[in-house]
Write an enzyme that holds these catalytic residues in place. Structure first.
Site, short mmCIF file in Angstrom:
data_model
loop_
_atom_site.label_atom_id
_atom_site.label_comp_id
_atom_site.label_asym_id
_atom_site.label_seq_id
_atom_site.Cartn_x
_atom_site.Cartn_y
_atom_site.Cartn_z
N ASP A 107 13.51 78.46 23.15
CA ASP A 107 12.68 77.37 22.65
C ASP A 107 12.86 77.24 21.14
O ASP A 107 13.36 78.17 20.48
CB ASP A 107 11.20 77.68 22.97
CG ASP A 107 10.34 76.43 23.07
OD1 ASP A 107 10.19 75.73 22.04
OD2 ASP A 107 9.80 76.15 24.16
N SER B 11 5.69 76.75 26.16
CA SER B 11 4.46 76.03 26.49
C SER B 11 4.61 75.28 27.80
O SER B 11 5.72 75.14 28.33
CB SER B 11 4.09 75.03 25.37
OG SER B 11 5.10 74.03 25.25
N SER C 45 12.22 64.11 36.64
CA SER C 45 10.91 63.47 36.50
C SER C 45 10.79 62.38 37.54
O SER C 45 11.81 61.82 37.99
CB SER C 45 10.78 62.84 35.10
OG SER C 45 9.65 62.00 35.01
N LYS D 168 16.76 61.57 32.99
CA LYS D 168 16.27 62.30 34.17
C LYS D 168 17.01 61.87 35.43
O LYS D 168 17.24 62.69 36.34
CB LYS D 168 14.77 62.10 34.31
CG LYS D 168 13.95 62.66 33.16
CD LYS D 168 14.17 64.15 32.96
CE LYS D 168 13.22 64.74 31.93
NZ LYS D 168 13.38 66.21 31.79
N THR E 281 0.03 69.04 30.58
CA THR E 281 0.68 69.90 29.59
C THR E 281 0.13 69.55 28.20
O THR E 281 -0.58 68.54 28.04
CB THR E 281 2.20 69.70 29.61
OG1 THR E 281 2.51 68.38 29.13
CG2 THR E 281 2.77 69.90 31.01
N TYR F 195 14.54 57.77 28.74
CA TYR F 195 13.99 58.91 29.46
C TYR F 195 14.39 58.88 30.94
O TYR F 195 14.84 59.87 31.50
CB TYR F 195 12.47 58.91 29.32
CG TYR F 195 11.79 60.12 29.92
CD1 TYR F 195 11.87 61.37 29.29
CD2 TYR F 195 11.05 60.02 31.09
CE1 TYR F 195 11.25 62.48 29.83
CE2 TYR F 195 10.42 61.13 31.64
CZ TYR F 195 10.53 62.35 31.00
OH TYR F 195 9.90 63.46 31.55
N ASP G 70 18.29 75.48 20.43
CA ASP G 70 18.49 74.04 20.54
C ASP G 70 19.41 73.88 21.75
O ASP G 70 20.57 74.30 21.72
CB ASP G 70 19.15 73.51 19.27
CG ASP G 70 19.59 72.05 19.38
OD1 ASP G 70 19.51 71.46 20.48
OD2 ASP G 70 20.05 71.52 18.36
N VAL G 71 18.90 73.28 22.82
CA VAL G 71 19.66 73.24 24.07
C VAL G 71 20.95 72.44 23.96
O VAL G 71 21.83 72.55 24.83
CB VAL G 71 18.81 72.70 25.24
CG1 VAL G 71 17.65 73.65 25.53
CG2 VAL G 71 18.30 71.28 24.96
#
Length: 259
Positions: A39, A18, A150, A167, A198, A163, A60-61
């Site tokens: 994904d 997505s 980001s 990033k 998104t 977060y 799962d990364v």
């Protein structure tokens, strides 16, 4: 030197079911690469993979086994040339709440694990596979890695400590990893998106009104960016053979306020 030719290659896009990942996967496929959608969303991931003639790998990364399986799936489709790490998440919370209670360390750790460690996990496994391929050109190029940071890496807002740290870590490791992988002819770049439209914003009239309000804070154009526009930047990082070790803000000029 011509642009990188992706015909006959394979690519991996984490978070490819997505949003930004899907838009990127579609552009990579249009350029001739067979794309593995890595994904956790199996239903949507399989649908996107079928649409673009690629493959799906439930991933799962943070799992080395899942990362290796995604890499193996890509190598079965052609020499692995591209890995785009767009999987990520946020869990907004202040460092201490209004009652003076500190943030649960598990909350902070989880975001770092998925966004930062997950990105490193995927790129390192992909780079190992790239190192075993034949060079694509006279420069000795073997592949490209594009990571998603980001604007929050630079302009983190209230409640974004985990977060922004995750990033910021991606930004900080871009140059040393590019230096590491220069020995095998693999380039590494990072894109730092701003406000991108998104599915995270939801759907419907209220969601559209909220997105329009957010867009007012963008310098120009005064709207959210699209996944397709972000994918354009990914493709530039991939196909421009001299683009290496760069961190690119793609945010319409926004500088995020404290909240």
């Amino acid at each position: 030197m011509p642009r990188v030719n992706l015909e006959g290659s394979s690519s991996i896009v984490t978070g490819g079911a997505s949003g930004i990942g899907e838009a990127t996967a579609r552009q990579l496929a249009a350029a001739g690469s067979r794309v593995v959608i890595a994904d956790l969303n199996e239903e949507r991931g399989r649908q996107v993979a079928a649409d673009i003639g690629g493959a799906f790998a439930r991933c799962d990364v943070t799992s080395t086994n899942d990362a290796d399986a995604a890499v193996a799936a890509a190598c079965a489709l052609g020499p692995l040339r591209v890995c785009v790490n767009s999987a990520g998440l946020g869990a907004p919370a202040r460092t201490i709440d209004r009652n003076g209670v500190p943030l649960d360390l598990e909350n902070f750790t989880f975001v770092i694990k998925v966004n930062l460690i997950g990105t490193f996990n995927m790129l390192s496994r992909a780079a190992a596979a790239m190192s075993k391929t034949a060079p694509m050109d006279a420069d000795g190029s073997r592949g490209v890695i594009v990571n998603m940071a980001s604007a929050a890496a630079f302009d983190g807002q209230i409640g974004q400590a985990s977060y922004s740290a995750s990033k910021g870590g991606i930004v900080g490791m871009t140059l040393p990893i590019a230096r590491d992988l220069s020995a095998i002819g693999v380039r590494v770049n990072t894109i730092a998106p701003g406000l991108i439209d998104t599915p995270i914003y939801g759907e419907g009239e209220a969601a559209e009104a909220w997105k329009a309000k957010l867009g007012e804070s963008v310098l120009f154009p005064k709207r959210l960016g699209s996944g397709e526009e972000l994918a354009f930047a990914v493709m530039e990082c991939v196909t421009n053979p001299y683009m290496n070790a760069e961190v690119i803000r793609l945010d319409g000029g926004i500088r995020m306020p404290p909240k």
